[in-house]
Enzyme design. Structure first.
Site, PDB file in Angstrom:
ATOM      1  N   CYS A   9      20.109  66.381   4.726  1.00 38.73           N
ATOM      2  CA  CYS A   9      18.942  67.031   5.834  1.00 38.73           C
ATOM      3  C   CYS A   9      17.503  67.374   5.227  1.00 38.73           C
ATOM      4  CB  CYS A   9      19.503  68.161   6.421  1.00 38.73           C
ATOM      5  SG  CYS A   9      21.044  67.757   7.105  1.00 38.73           S
ATOM      6  N   GLY A  35      16.943  62.334   6.075  1.00 29.97           N
ATOM      7  CA  GLY A  35      17.911  62.314   7.258  1.00 29.97           C
ATOM      8  C   GLY A  35      17.055  61.539   8.279  1.00 29.97           C
ATOM      9  N   ASN A 118      20.559  72.434   5.169  1.00 30.33           N
ATOM     10  CA  ASN A 118      20.543  71.295   4.213  1.00 30.33           C
ATOM     11  C   ASN A 118      21.616  71.595   3.156  1.00 30.33           C
ATOM     12  OD1 ASN A 118      18.450  69.923   1.768  1.00 30.33           O
ATOM     13  ND2 ASN A 118      19.979  69.126   2.615  1.00 30.33           N
ATOM     14  N   GLY A 119      22.864  71.176   3.254  1.00 30.45           N
ATOM     15  CA  GLY A 119      23.632  71.345   2.208  1.00 30.45           C
ATOM     16  C   GLY A 119      25.067  70.905   2.765  1.00 30.45           C
ATOM     17  N   TYR A 265      16.439  60.578  -7.650  1.00 27.32           N
ATOM     18  CA  TYR A 265      16.311  59.479  -6.492  1.00 27.32           C
ATOM     19  C   TYR A 265      16.059  60.269  -5.057  1.00 27.32           C
ATOM     20  CZ  TYR A 265      17.814  56.790  -2.763  1.00 27.32           C
ATOM     21  OH  TYR A 265      17.934  56.225  -1.351  1.00 27.32           O
TER      22      TYR A 265
END
Ligand code: SF4
Length: 500
Positions: A9, A35, A118-119, A265
């Site tokens: 996310c 996302g 996010n996670g 990345y």
């Protein structure tokens, strides 16, 4: 089509800005790479007709551009001077279940609260079981919903203490954006797995997963939200011009473990994360790749009149390839960077080639080789990572059609050998090319179809990152080393309670 791990996310939030929803929309747009399955924005304002705070919300499946394709949504529906937004790619919680689209918004005894995450919570399964035993009914299968239940069940009196109480009970990787009736709260877990930065635009504070979201709205980067920091931006901030900070106790030692793969990345090269520019770190990965695998040791059949060409797999490997070429040239090895692969940017994730569903066709739809720079040359392909190796194989086959003299594949990170439990989606361990071939590099090279395959070593990766970013903070390297900084024997939440 992509054969890369995927991030869960991207999150964005802003407080006290007259165009909060619009700026959040732009922020999410810049964070689209984090996302692409769904997007959502929640705002907060006091509705004087209703005499109460309200939190309008708009969210749906699709890219940010599609979800907010009617400008009235931003101008008329999402009113208010505070907003949070979320781009989602899911693994915990089914991608098909609309109830899992974030942000989540609820009303409880102390008002409205919304959250975007996010996670990945490492102890989600245990928390869900505990809450289920208490009779809690769940709307989604997402671990993020658990945080809202923990806040609502807290016995603490003040809302901020309820939130801190909830955060004390969760473990794993989480960067959170929360909105209450009158506060924006940004949280980064004590290990600092995922990035989160604080910025300012037109005198208003904003927070985002990556600073590329600040650039798109003309915001200035102030600093990172620190690992374990709970940053509160509210009316008090307007008077003092300072957010209030609380700190969470680290659960597993004092070491931070920022995700090193963000540098390899995931993050955009134009972002600054973990207090350093991604571009700078990625170039250093290329530099270390050159130190470990100089071009003179890689290429064996260089034609006398043609320098070896280094090409990148666009776009994420461009910077590492430049770093590799620059370092080789610096130590006196002749080579040049060329654009050998062209990427079609108009191929969306949902692209379906009618009648031809093969991966080969999908790769050809997304990339094409530039024959003139490859023919008769020694070619070095630089990529940031290899996951299954299937895409790499098709790319190599495509490049071979242009008759190079030799092809070598260099990877600016070590072989991926283990899954991520902290917010990235990797295939199962037995699908990873390194595991399929017992980490035998020669067999892997044969599978990909190249003359040789070389990786940056785990030590080279950490040294390259630390040289470019001299912060004292540590990194998670678990997918390369199996050294998991937070225990993962809890198991990750399974979608056993899926309802649609
Ligand atoms: Fe990042 Fe890999 Fe650690 Fe996951 S396991 S947080 S992808 S370094």
């Amino acid at each position: 089509m992509t054969d890369k791990p995927r991030d869960y996310c991207g999150i964005f939030g802003i407080y006290n800005h007259p165009e909060a929803a619009l700026l959040t929309y732009y922020g999410l747009h810049a964070l689209q790479h984090r996302g692409q399955e769904s997007a959502g924005i929640v705002t907060s304002h006091y509705d004087s007709a209703k005499e109460r705070w309200v939190m309008p919300m708009h969210k749906d499946f699709g890219l940010v551009l599609n979800v907010f394709d009617d400008h009235k949504i931003l101008k008329k529906e999402l009113k208010g001077k505070a907003a949070i937004g979320h781009n989602r790619y899911s693994t915990t919680g089914s991608a098909r279940n609309p109830a899992n689209i974030q942000p989540f918004r609820v009303h409880y005894r102390d008002g409205n609260v919304a959250v975007g995450h996010n996670g990945n919570l490492a102890n989600a399964k245990q928390i869900r079981q505990r809450l289920r035993d208490k009779g809690v009914i769940f709307q989604s299968t997402s671990d993020t919903e658990l945080i809202l239940h923990l806040i609502s069940h807290s016995k603490k009196e003040k809302q901020i203490d309820q939130i801190l109480d909830a955060l004390d009970q969760i473990e794993g990787a989480y960067s959170l954006m929360m909105l209450t009736d009158n506060r924006l709260i940004a949280v980064r877990d004590p290990n600092g797995f995922r990035p989160l930065a604080l910025g300012k635009v037109d005198g208003s504070y904003c927070v985002a997963s990556e600073t590329c979201a600040f650039d798109i709205i003309g915001a200035e980067y102030i600093r990172d939200v620190e690992p374990g920091e709970v940053l509160v931006i509210d009316r008090n901030t307007l008077e003092t011009d300072k957010p209030t900070s609380y700190y969470l106790e680290p659960e597993y030692g004092t070491e931070t473990s920022q995700c090193i793969f963000e540098y390899v990345y995931f993050s955009r090269p134009d972002s600054r994360i973990f207090e350093e520019n991604v571009d700078k770190v990625r170039r250093n990965l290329g530099k270390y790749l050159a130190k470990e695998h100089p071009i003179t040791e890689v290429c064996k059949k260089v034609p006398p009149d043609k320098k070896p060409v280094v090409i990148s797999v666009p776009d994420s490997s461009n910077t590492a390839a430049l770093g590799y070429v620059h370092e080789n040239q610096k130590i006196g090895h002749e080579c040049k960077f060329e654009i050998g692969l062209i990427r079609n940017h108009y191929v969306g994730r949902t692209f379906i080639s009618p009648g031809q569903k093969s991966r080969d066709q999908k790769v050809r739809t997304k990339f094409n080789k530039v024959r003139g720079v490859i023919e008769g040359r020694s070619v070095i392909i630089v990529d940031d990572s290899i996951v299954r190796g299937t895409t790499s194989r098709y790319l190599v086959d495509m490049i071979r059609e242009a008759n190079p003299r030799e092809i070598h594949f260099l990877v600016s990170s070590p072989p991926i050998i283990s899954p991520c439990y902290y917010g990235m989606d990797f295939p199962s361990p037995d699908e990873l090319i390194a595991n399929r071939f017992d980490r035998d590099i020669d067999r892997m090279a044969k599978e990909i179809g190249v003359d040789s395959l070389r990786y940056l070593s785990p030590e080279g990766l950490v040294n390259a990152v630390k040289e470019a970013n001299d912060s004292e903070k540590g990194y998670c390297t678990a997918c390369f080393t199996e050294n998991y900084p937070v225990p993962v024997n809890f198991g990750v939440e399974k979608e056993e309670n899926e309802i649609v």
